[in-house]
Enzyme design. Structure first.
Site, PDB file in Angstrom:
ATOM      1  N   VAL A  66      62.700  27.975 -25.146  1.00 44.10           N
ATOM      2  CA  VAL A  66      61.850  28.842 -25.969  1.00 44.10           C
ATOM      3  C   VAL A  66      62.686  30.079 -26.292  1.00 44.10           C
ATOM      4  CG1 VAL A  66      59.723  30.177 -26.076  1.00 44.10           C
ATOM      5  CG2 VAL A  66      59.757  27.990 -24.856  1.00 44.10           C
ATOM      6  N   VAL A  94      63.414  33.209 -29.319  1.00 44.82           N
ATOM      7  CA  VAL A  94      63.140  33.920 -30.573  1.00 44.82           C
ATOM      8  C   VAL A  94      64.323  34.856 -30.840  1.00 44.82           C
ATOM      9  CG1 VAL A  94      61.601  35.556 -31.755  1.00 44.82           C
ATOM     10  CG2 VAL A  94      60.632  33.777 -30.273  1.00 44.82           C
ATOM     11  N   GLY A 152      58.880  40.228 -30.296  1.00 51.13           N
ATOM     12  CA  GLY A 152      57.802  41.217 -30.228  1.00 51.13           C
ATOM     13  C   GLY A 152      56.861  41.177 -31.409  1.00 51.13           C
ATOM     14  N   GLY A 194      55.027  38.143 -32.166  1.00 47.43           N
ATOM     15  CA  GLY A 194      54.090  37.027 -32.042  1.00 47.43           C
ATOM     16  C   GLY A 194      54.681  35.649 -32.306  1.00 47.43           C
ATOM     17  N   GLY A 219      57.034  33.990 -30.523  1.00 42.67           N
ATOM     18  CA  GLY A 219      57.084  33.227 -29.279  1.00 42.67           C
ATOM     19  C   GLY A 219      55.706  32.724 -28.875  1.00 42.67           C
ATOM     20  N   TYR A 249      54.929  34.528 -20.267  1.00 40.11           N
ATOM     21  CA  TYR A 249      54.295  33.241 -19.986  1.00 40.11           C
ATOM     22  C   TYR A 249      52.894  33.417 -19.395  1.00 40.11           C
ATOM     23  CZ  TYR A 249      58.724  31.049 -21.120  1.00 40.11           C
ATOM     24  OH  TYR A 249      59.839  30.621 -21.789  1.00 40.11           O
TER      25      TYR A 249
END
Ligand SMILES: CC(C)(COP(=O)(O)OP(=O)(O)OC[C@H]1O[C@@H](n2cnc3c(N)ncnc32)[C@H](O)[C@@H]1OP(=O)(O)O)[C@@H](O)C(=O)NCCC(=O)NCCS
Length: 142
Positions: free
Chosen positions: A79, A81, A87, A89, A91, A122
């Site tokens: 995962v 970005v 920061g 949204g 992810g 998470y």
């Protein structure tokens, strides 16, 4: 490519494997290194069960993928970005799509490895650390 700071509504999410060169660039943007050759690293993607890519135009700005048996177990990996897009949204949306696909397949056991400093991310997606009496375990590289 959109300039950093642009509205994240321009981001397009697609269920596909990332273009190899874009993947290698994104992987490196996370500061990650591997002893694998680029060919083996990209080749590993082929075994993915599900992969979500986020694009700004043709530029891969985020991704995440799931390795799974399609019924019992799923492991979410890679995962990432791109720093300029963190920061905003991206992810969260990638995680939501990965988890949704698992749930649609009836998979209850969704696991992941949490890098240092990412626990809060998470936890916001509903994940919890495994209990001490039933920890995840690993065999370290020799
Ligand atoms: C971890 C990562 C994927 C998060 O992606 P992102 O697009 O920046 O995250 P989002 O903007 O979607 O954040 C979603 C929520 O998590 C929170 N969050 C994001 N990163 C966080 C962190 N490191 N710690 C705690 N909370 C975090 C956000 O504040 C946001 O909270 P909200 O729902 O209350 O608004 C991104 O920082 C990244 O690619 N890092 C480098 C690669 C990496 O370490 N990946 C994880 C490997 S385990």
């Amino acid at each position: 490519m959109t300039q950093p700071g642009a509205d994240s509504s321009v981001v397009e999410y697609r269920a596909q494997l990332p273009p190899p060169e874009e993947f290698l660039r994104l992987f490196a943007s996370a500061g990650w290194t591997t002893s694998l050759t680029a060919g083996r690293l990209v080749g590993a993607l082929d075994a993915s069960w599900h992969c979500v890519c986020a694009f700004d135009g043709d530029r891969l700005i985020g991704m995440g993928r799931t390795i799974s048996d399609g019924a019992l177990h799923a492991l979410i990996v890679e995962v990432i970005v791109e720093p300029d897009w963190q920061g905003r949204g991206v992810g969260r949306e990638i995680m939501a799509r990965l988890v949704r696909r698992c749930r649609e397949a009836g998979i209850d056991q969704i696991q992941l490895f949490c890098a240092a400093g990412k626990r809060g991310f998470y936890e916001r997606q509903g994940f919890t650390a495994r209990p001490d009496e039933a920890p995840g375990m690993e065999l370290r590289a020799e």
